[in-house]
Design a protein around this motif. Structure first.
Motif, PDB file in Angstrom:
ATOM      1  N   ASP A 182      36.041  42.149  21.411  1.00 12.09           N
ATOM      2  CA  ASP A 182      36.187  42.261  20.673  1.00 12.09           C
ATOM      3  C   ASP A 182      37.737  43.488  20.880  1.00 12.09           C
ATOM      4  OD1 ASP A 182      36.356  44.428  18.444  1.00 12.09           O
ATOM      5  OD2 ASP A 182      35.541  46.063  19.673  1.00 12.09           O
ATOM      6  N   GLY A 183      39.220  42.650  20.507  1.00 14.76           N
ATOM      7  CA  GLY A 183      40.042  43.341  21.066  1.00 14.76           C
ATOM      8  C   GLY A 183      40.557  42.712  21.848  1.00 14.76           C
ATOM      9  N   LYS A 184      42.056  43.003  23.157  1.00 14.95           N
ATOM     10  CA  LYS A 184      42.183  42.140  24.122  1.00 14.95           C
ATOM     11  C   LYS A 184      41.295  42.369  24.373  1.00 14.95           C
ATOM     12  CE  LYS A 184      45.673  43.327  26.812  1.00 14.95           C
ATOM     13  NZ  LYS A 184      46.990  44.297  28.251  1.00 14.95           N
ATOM     14  N   THR A 185      41.282  40.784  25.104  1.00 12.72           N
ATOM     15  CA  THR A 185      40.618  40.216  25.889  1.00 12.72           C
ATOM     16  C   THR A 185      40.771  39.586  27.334  1.00 12.72           C
ATOM     17  OG1 THR A 185      38.941  39.689  24.497  1.00 12.72           O
ATOM     18  CG2 THR A 185      38.045  38.466  26.224  1.00 12.72           C
ATOM     19  N   GLU A 230      32.125  25.378  35.922  1.00 11.33           N
ATOM     20  CA  GLU A 230      32.810  23.495  35.249  1.00 11.33           C
ATOM     21  C   GLU A 230      31.888  22.999  33.672  1.00 11.33           C
ATOM     22  OE1 GLU A 230      32.782  18.926  36.275  1.00 11.33           O
ATOM     23  OE2 GLU A 230      32.543  20.867  37.896  1.00 11.33           O
ATOM     24  N   GLY A 231      32.463  22.902  33.037  1.00 13.32           N
ATOM     25  CA  GLY A 231      31.837  22.666  31.411  1.00 13.32           C
ATOM     26  C   GLY A 231      31.894  23.065  30.128  1.00 13.32           C
ATOM     27  N   LEU A 232      32.280  24.478  30.674  1.00 12.56           N
ATOM     28  CA  LEU A 232      32.042  26.000  30.229  1.00 12.56           C
ATOM     29  C   LEU A 232      33.804  25.853  30.073  1.00 12.56           C
ATOM     30  CD1 LEU A 232      29.063  28.049  31.460  1.00 12.56           C
ATOM     31  CD2 LEU A 232      29.330  25.766  29.264  1.00 12.56           C
ATOM     32  N   THR A 233      33.576  26.842  28.773  1.00 14.44           N
ATOM     33  CA  THR A 233      35.754  27.342  28.432  1.00 14.44           C
ATOM     34  C   THR A 233      35.688  28.567  28.268  1.00 14.44           C
ATOM     35  OG1 THR A 233      36.046  25.906  26.372  1.00 14.44           O
ATOM     36  CG2 THR A 233      36.384  24.881  28.575  1.00 14.44           C
ATOM     37  N   LEU A 234      36.883  29.284  27.868  1.00 17.67           N
ATOM     38  CA  LEU A 234      37.250  30.953  27.831  1.00 17.67           C
ATOM     39  C   LEU A 234      37.616  30.431  26.199  1.00 17.67           C
ATOM     40  CD1 LEU A 234      38.253  32.733  30.647  1.00 17.67           C
ATOM     41  CD2 LEU A 234      36.256  33.306  29.829  1.00 17.67           C
ATOM     42  N   PRO A 235      37.775  31.346  25.272  1.00 12.34           N
ATOM     43  CA  PRO A 235      38.855  31.072  24.254  1.00 12.34           C
ATOM     44  C   PRO A 235      39.953  31.062  24.167  1.00 12.34           C
ATOM     45  CG  PRO A 235      36.987  32.459  23.979  1.00 12.34           C
ATOM     46  CD  PRO A 235      36.594  32.457  25.187  1.00 12.34           C
ATOM     47  N   PRO A 236      40.940  30.218  23.724  1.00 16.56           N
ATOM     48  CA  PRO A 236      42.600  30.447  24.470  1.00 16.56           C
ATOM     49  C   PRO A 236      42.863  31.541  24.545  1.00 16.56           C
ATOM     50  CG  PRO A 236      42.298  29.356  22.214  1.00 16.56           C
ATOM     51  CD  PRO A 236      40.392  29.791  22.422  1.00 16.56           C
ATOM     52  N   ASP A 237      42.459  32.603  23.105  1.00 16.98           N
ATOM     53  CA  ASP A 237      43.227  33.975  23.803  1.00 16.98           C
ATOM     54  C   ASP A 237      42.747  34.563  24.177  1.00 16.98           C
ATOM     55  OD1 ASP A 237      40.813  34.166  22.521  1.00 16.98           O
ATOM     56  OD2 ASP A 237      41.461  36.028  20.798  1.00 16.98           O
ATOM     57  N   VAL A 238      41.759  34.606  25.175  1.00 19.48           N
ATOM     58  CA  VAL A 238      41.737  35.985  26.868  1.00 19.48           C
ATOM     59  C   VAL A 238      42.631  35.313  28.149  1.00 19.48           C
ATOM     60  CG1 VAL A 238      39.713  35.868  28.327  1.00 19.48           C
ATOM     61  CG2 VAL A 238      38.831  35.315  25.983  1.00 19.48           C
ATOM     62  N   ILE A 239      42.945  36.100  28.206  1.00 12.25           N
ATOM     63  CA  ILE A 239      44.006  36.553  28.925  1.00 12.25           C
ATOM     64  C   ILE A 239      42.967  36.428  30.658  1.00 12.25           C
ATOM     65  CG2 ILE A 239      45.255  38.230  31.122  1.00 12.25           C
ATOM     66  CD1 ILE A 239      45.481  39.985  28.255  1.00 12.25           C
ATOM     67  N   ASP A 240      43.339  34.676  31.366  1.00  8.05           N
ATOM     68  CA  ASP A 240      42.531  34.478  32.811  1.00  8.05           C
ATOM     69  C   ASP A 240      42.435  34.837  34.125  1.00  8.05           C
ATOM     70  OD1 ASP A 240      44.485  32.511  32.602  1.00  8.05           O
ATOM     71  OD2 ASP A 240      43.189  31.187  32.393  1.00  8.05           O
ATOM     72  N   ARG A 241      44.300  35.406  33.932  1.00  8.57           N
ATOM     73  CA  ARG A 241      44.120  35.895  35.387  1.00  8.57           C
ATOM     74  C   ARG A 241      44.959  37.247  34.919  1.00  8.57           C
ATOM     75  NH1 ARG A 241      44.745  31.667  38.286  1.00  8.57           N
ATOM     76  NH2 ARG A 241      45.468  29.008  37.749  1.00  8.57           N
ATOM     77  N   PRO A 242      44.324  38.414  34.731  1.00 13.53           N
ATOM     78  CA  PRO A 242      44.273  39.677  34.706  1.00 13.53           C
ATOM     79  C   PRO A 242      45.629  40.359  35.611  1.00 13.53           C
ATOM     80  CG  PRO A 242      42.232  39.034  34.403  1.00 13.53           C
ATOM     81  CD  PRO A 242      42.895  38.504  34.447  1.00 13.53           C
ATOM     82  N   THR A 289      44.028  48.161  30.085  1.00 14.10           N
ATOM     83  CA  THR A 289      44.064  48.295  28.834  1.00 14.10           C
ATOM     84  C   THR A 289      43.066  47.344  27.511  1.00 14.10           C
ATOM     85  OG1 THR A 289      45.629  46.336  28.680  1.00 14.10           O
ATOM     86  CG2 THR A 289      46.136  48.958  28.383  1.00 14.10           C
ATOM     87  N   ALA A 290      42.474  45.837  28.266  1.00 12.39           N
ATOM     88  CA  ALA A 290      41.493  45.336  27.623  1.00 12.39           C
ATOM     89  C   ALA A 290      40.958  46.329  27.204  1.00 12.39           C
ATOM     90  CB  ALA A 290      41.261  43.982  28.887  1.00 12.39           C
ATOM     91  N   GLU A 291      39.503  45.502  26.445  1.00 10.77           N
ATOM     92  CA  GLU A 291      38.821  46.263  25.707  1.00 10.77           C
ATOM     93  C   GLU A 291      37.342  45.379  26.017  1.00 10.77           C
ATOM     94  OE1 GLU A 291      39.057  47.325  21.136  1.00 10.77           O
ATOM     95  OE2 GLU A 291      41.819  46.847  21.545  1.00 10.77           O
ATOM     96  N   THR A 292      37.419  44.057  26.404  1.00 11.33           N
ATOM     97  CA  THR A 292      36.814  42.768  26.810  1.00 11.33           C
ATOM     98  C   THR A 292      36.946  42.673  28.097  1.00 11.33           C
ATOM     99  OG1 THR A 292      35.731  43.216  24.184  1.00 11.33           O
ATOM    100  CG2 THR A 292      34.587  41.455  25.675  1.00 11.33           C
ATOM    101  N   THR A 333      35.946  39.161  39.522  1.00 10.78           N
ATOM    102  CA  THR A 333      34.779  39.003  38.268  1.00 10.78           C
ATOM    103  C   THR A 333      33.855  40.148  38.298  1.00 10.78           C
ATOM    104  OG1 THR A 333      33.730  36.416  39.011  1.00 10.78           O
ATOM    105  CG2 THR A 333      32.643  37.944  38.273  1.00 10.78           C
ATOM    106  N   GLU A 334      34.157  41.111  39.231  1.00 11.78           N
ATOM    107  CA  GLU A 334      33.663  42.035  39.621  1.00 11.78           C
ATOM    108  C   GLU A 334      34.607  43.251  38.826  1.00 11.78           C
ATOM    109  OE1 GLU A 334      30.923  45.342  42.281  1.00 11.78           O
ATOM    110  OE2 GLU A 334      31.821  43.729  42.832  1.00 11.78           O
ATOM    111  N   LEU A 335      34.795  43.378  39.090  1.00 11.23           N
ATOM    112  CA  LEU A 335      36.222  44.464  38.104  1.00 11.23           C
ATOM    113  C   LEU A 335      36.705  44.104  37.190  1.00 11.23           C
ATOM    114  CD1 LEU A 335      39.256  44.462  40.436  1.00 11.23           C
ATOM    115  CD2 LEU A 335      37.610  45.918  40.314  1.00 11.23           C
ATOM    116  N   VAL A 336      36.422  42.965  36.116  1.00  9.92           N
ATOM    117  CA  VAL A 336      36.433  42.308  35.221  1.00  9.92           C
ATOM    118  C   VAL A 336      35.236  43.317  33.858  1.00  9.92           C
ATOM    119  CG1 VAL A 336      36.316  40.412  33.482  1.00  9.92           C
ATOM    120  CG2 VAL A 336      38.730  40.580  35.408  1.00  9.92           C
TER     121      VAL A 336
END
Length: 165
Positions: A35-38, A45-57, A64-67, A91-94
């Motif tokens: 939901d919202g900014k993610t 390996e073998g699993l991917t995040l959606p393209p709009d997910v910020i992967d190096r926050p 400011t992230a909602e998810t 991982t823990e912070l996110v």
């Protein structure tokens, strides 16, 4: 009753949503749960995040992230808990800062109980690894009535990925 059924029932008692998916549809399941900014961290390996997910926050993204989307290394059926590593990826912070946490867990990483989880996690922890076992949304009643989301996410969603890579 299967371990997965017990895990799902435990999650239900905690008001945690769960989506079962395949490795190929994992990104879509995450997108539906977010939901919202993610923000997120790399998945196994073998699993991917959606393209709009910020992967190096950045720290600003954390604020400011909602998810937040993270991998879970283990799920404990009897408690509905997930193990999240404390790692350099954040991982823990996110998992803690955003209002909603989406934990991505493979079905083969489910165990029946806490004793089995400790047996499985023990070698890594004794070697210096670190992590947290999270159970449902953050909640506290330290100051009277129950407050959800006081020290972590107020909502949790587990994306349970079927075996297969």
């Amino acid at each position: 009753m299967s371990i997965e059924t017990t895990f799902r029932e435990s999650l239900s008692e905690l008001d945690v949503a769960v989506t079962r998916t395949t490795p190929g549809s994992c990104a879509d399941a995450i997108a539906d749960a977010a939901d919202g900014k993610t923000i997120g961290v790399p998945l196994p390996e073998g699993l991917t995040l959606p393209p709009d997910v910020i992967d190096r926050p950045t720290n600003g993204d954390l604020e400011t992230a909602e998810t937040g989307v993270t991998p879970a290394t283990l799920g404990i059926a009897e408690t509905g808990s997930v193990h999240l590593e404390s790692d350099r990826a954040g991982t823990e912070l996110v998992s803690l800062y955003p209002q909603r946490h989406v934990a991505v867990l493979r079905t083969e990483d489910l165990v029946s109980d806490v004793a089995t989880a400790i047996d499985r996690l023990g070698p890594d922890l004794r070697a210096g690894g670190s992590g947290v076992i999270a159970t449902g949304p953050s909640a506290t009643a330290d100051m009277g009535s129950l407050v959800v989301g006081a020290h972590g996410p107020g909502e949790v969603h587990v994306v349970l990925v079927e075996a297969g890579r």
